[in-house]
Write a protein that holds these residues in place. Structure first.
Motif, PDB file in Angstrom:
ATOM      1  N   VAL A 195       0.833  -1.199   0.000  1.00 38.39           N
ATOM      2  CA  VAL A 195       0.000   0.000   0.000  1.00 38.39           C
ATOM      3  C   VAL A 195       0.867   1.248   0.000  1.00 38.39           C
ATOM      4  O   VAL A 195       0.539   2.260  -0.591  1.00 38.39           O
ATOM      5  N   SER A 196       1.997   1.153   0.697  1.00 41.55           N
ATOM      6  CA  SER A 196       2.900   2.291   0.775  1.00 41.55           C
ATOM      7  C   SER A 196       4.335   1.784   0.881  1.00 41.55           C
ATOM      8  O   SER A 196       4.593   0.720   1.430  1.00 41.55           O
ATOM      9  N   THR A 197       5.240   2.575   0.361  1.00 43.42           N
ATOM     10  CA  THR A 197       6.662   2.246   0.500  1.00 43.42           C
ATOM     11  C   THR A 197       7.338   3.150   1.518  1.00 43.42           C
ATOM     12  O   THR A 197       8.547   3.069   1.717  1.00 43.42           O
ATOM     13  N   ASP A 198       6.557   3.991   2.153  1.00 43.47           N
ATOM     14  CA  ASP A 198       7.086   4.922   3.156  1.00 43.47           C
ATOM     15  C   ASP A 198       7.393   4.157   4.439  1.00 43.47           C
ATOM     16  O   ASP A 198       6.490   3.720   5.148  1.00 43.47           O
ATOM     17  N   GLN A 199       8.671   3.996   4.763  1.00 42.24           N
ATOM     18  CA  GLN A 199       9.084   3.244   5.937  1.00 42.24           C
ATOM     19  C   GLN A 199       9.247   4.109   7.187  1.00 42.24           C
ATOM     20  O   GLN A 199       9.822   3.673   8.185  1.00 42.24           O
ATOM     21  N   THR A 200       8.717   5.320   7.144  1.00 32.76           N
ATOM     22  CA  THR A 200       8.800   6.218   8.303  1.00 32.76           C
ATOM     23  C   THR A 200       8.001   5.643   9.463  1.00 32.76           C
ATOM     24  O   THR A 200       6.845   5.232   9.294  1.00 32.76           O
ATOM     25  N   LYS A 201       8.608   5.622  10.626  1.00 38.76           N
ATOM     26  CA  LYS A 201       7.906   5.118  11.813  1.00 38.76           C
ATOM     27  C   LYS A 201       6.847   6.133  12.242  1.00 38.76           C
ATOM     28  O   LYS A 201       7.152   7.304  12.452  1.00 38.76           O
ATOM     29  N   PRO A 202       5.576   5.697  12.387  1.00 34.45           N
ATOM     30  CA  PRO A 202       4.531   6.650  12.794  1.00 34.45           C
ATOM     31  C   PRO A 202       4.662   7.030  14.264  1.00 34.45           C
ATOM     32  O   PRO A 202       5.243   6.298  15.067  1.00 34.45           O
ATOM     33  N   ASP A 203       4.109   8.186  14.598  1.00 33.97           N
ATOM     34  CA  ASP A 203       4.069   8.603  15.996  1.00 33.97           C
ATOM     35  C   ASP A 203       3.036   7.784  16.752  1.00 33.97           C
ATOM     36  O   ASP A 203       2.055   7.297  16.169  1.00 33.97           O
TER      37      ASP A 203
END
Length: 407
Positions: free
Chosen positions: A34-42
């Motif tokens: 769904v997404s390639t954004d590997q940023t850790k969410p808050d």
């Protein structure tokens, strides 16, 4: 002409190939993350807890992130029994439930992105109130019934629960268990039969859909004596308002000991009530009866769906026009309602007009209907069919067996 046709065919084949390649590429793309954004969410913030029976609602504020997919809760509902619960980003509440006791539990919470990346964990303490399965079981009552015991109580929450009756078998010298009874209604009342009229230690415990189990409540009871009433003593007691019968399908066929045709069958489109009356030859307290429907009619046509059983302990009860249905204990003339009963739907879950071989076997085995334990003693039975499966104005029944205690 041939060359022109060949060119046209080549164009068509090329078009099909291009479409196939495009379709495969499109299908493959649907398997991409769904997404390639590997940023850790808050993580979530402003957490508060609202406890309820067997669980808790955890309310929070979501982080400001367009990449957020859901909130995940991980916890143990019992010793070494893990469970996960998710809540989408459309809500600010996560429900955690299935806890086995009323005590403190720890829930680990994460926010999870569309790329399935978890936030740092947040630990929250919940203190669920007494679980529903425990509350319900603690208030169940065990009382003697014909050939066994009756279990009654209230399931205020209408929770899906399973009730398990145990008994001490003096022959094997150990506790054994009957088949569980599933409930989800507010009022609980069922009987477990097949026991002699001797003092027996019974117990009851309850389980829920999470596999939790309550303590067992024990009680020593003596079941009431139960036997099948002697059909050789039965006789027809025809009253003026009884329905005329169809050819040789007499009322006496209801108690001739045969579940095959012919049974009792009324004339077609009768104007009188669809009913029959017969005497038992004794006064008896009824516990239940077993009804055998006509297999060729299945769950349809003239087989009875809703019917009322009336009783009278008079030596010569008089005829009276009875209502088409009545609540238990309702009195009309010499007759008292012993209950209005509904034949169950096909056990397969199929619509009645699609009943399968399993459903027909269910019919062939006979269906038991329990008579309330506080029903009157009776010398006569009056059967009134209120509704047939096909909605027709006539009916048939192959056989009826009555159980109880002759007096």
């Amino acid at each position: 002409m041939y060359t022109k046709h060949k060119k046209y065919l080549l164009v068509c084949i090329t078009a099909v190939l291009i479409f196939t390649i495009y379709s495969c590429q499109k299908s493959a793309s649907s398997n991409e993350p769904v997404s390639t954004d590997q940023t850790k969410p808050d993580p979530i913030t402003n957490i508060r807890v609202e406890n309820f029976n067997g669980g808790a609602n955890i309310i929070y504020t979501l982080p400001n992130s367009s990449n957020l997919l859901y909130v995940l809760g991980e916890y143990n509902i019992a010793d070494s029994k893990p469970r996960q619960t998710k809540a989408s980003y459309y809500t600010d509440t996560l429900k955690v439930d299935g806890f086995a006791e009323s005590k403190e539990y720890e829930v680990t919470l994460y926010t999870v992105s569309r790329a399935e990346v978890k936030s740092d964990p947040i630990k929250v303490k919940v203190n669920p109130l007494t679980p529903k399965f425990q509350l319900v079981n603690s208030l169940l009552e065990l009382n003697p019934d014909f050939g066994g015991i009756n279990v009654s109580g209230t399931n205020t929450y209408k929770a899906p629960l399973s009730m398990h009756v145990v008994f001490f078998n003096t022959t094997t010298n150990k506790y054994e268990e009957t088949d569980p009874v599933n409930v989800s209604t507010q009022n609980i009342s069922f009987s477990v039969r097949g026991f002699e009229a001797t003092s027996t230690e019974f117990g009851i415990y309850t389980t829920d859909q999470f596999g939790n189990k309550s303590d067992t409540v024990f009680k020593t009871l003596t079941p009431l004596f139960e036997t099948m009433l002697d059909k050789s003593k039965f006789y027809e007691y025809k009253l003026p308002s009884d329905a005329p019968v169809y050819f040789d399908w007499y009322v006496r066929n209801l108690y001739d000991g045969k579940t095959t045709e012919p049974g009792w069958h009324t004339n077609v489109d009768v104007t009188t009530p669809i009913q029959a009356t017969w005497g038992l030859g004794v006064s008896a307290r009824l516990s239940r009866f077993r009804l055998y429907s006509r297999l060729s009619a299945g769950f349809g046509y003239q087989n009875p769906k809703v019917f009322t059983i009336w009783g009278s302990d008079k030596t010569n009860p008089e005829n009276i026009s009875l209502p088409n249905a009545a609540v238990f204990g309702e009195v009309h003339g010499d007759w008292t309602s012993m209950g209005t009963f509904t034949y169950p739907n096909p056990p397969s879950g199929l619509p009645p007009n699609q009943a399968n071989s399993q459903d027909l076997q269910f019919m062939a085995d006979g269906v038991d209907f329990n008579v309330p334990i506080d029903a009157i003693s009776t010398r006569f039975i009056r059967l009134v069919v209120n509704q047939t499966w096909g909605g027709v104005r006539y009916t048939n029944i192959m056989e009826m067996s009555l159980y109880g205690s002759p007096e």
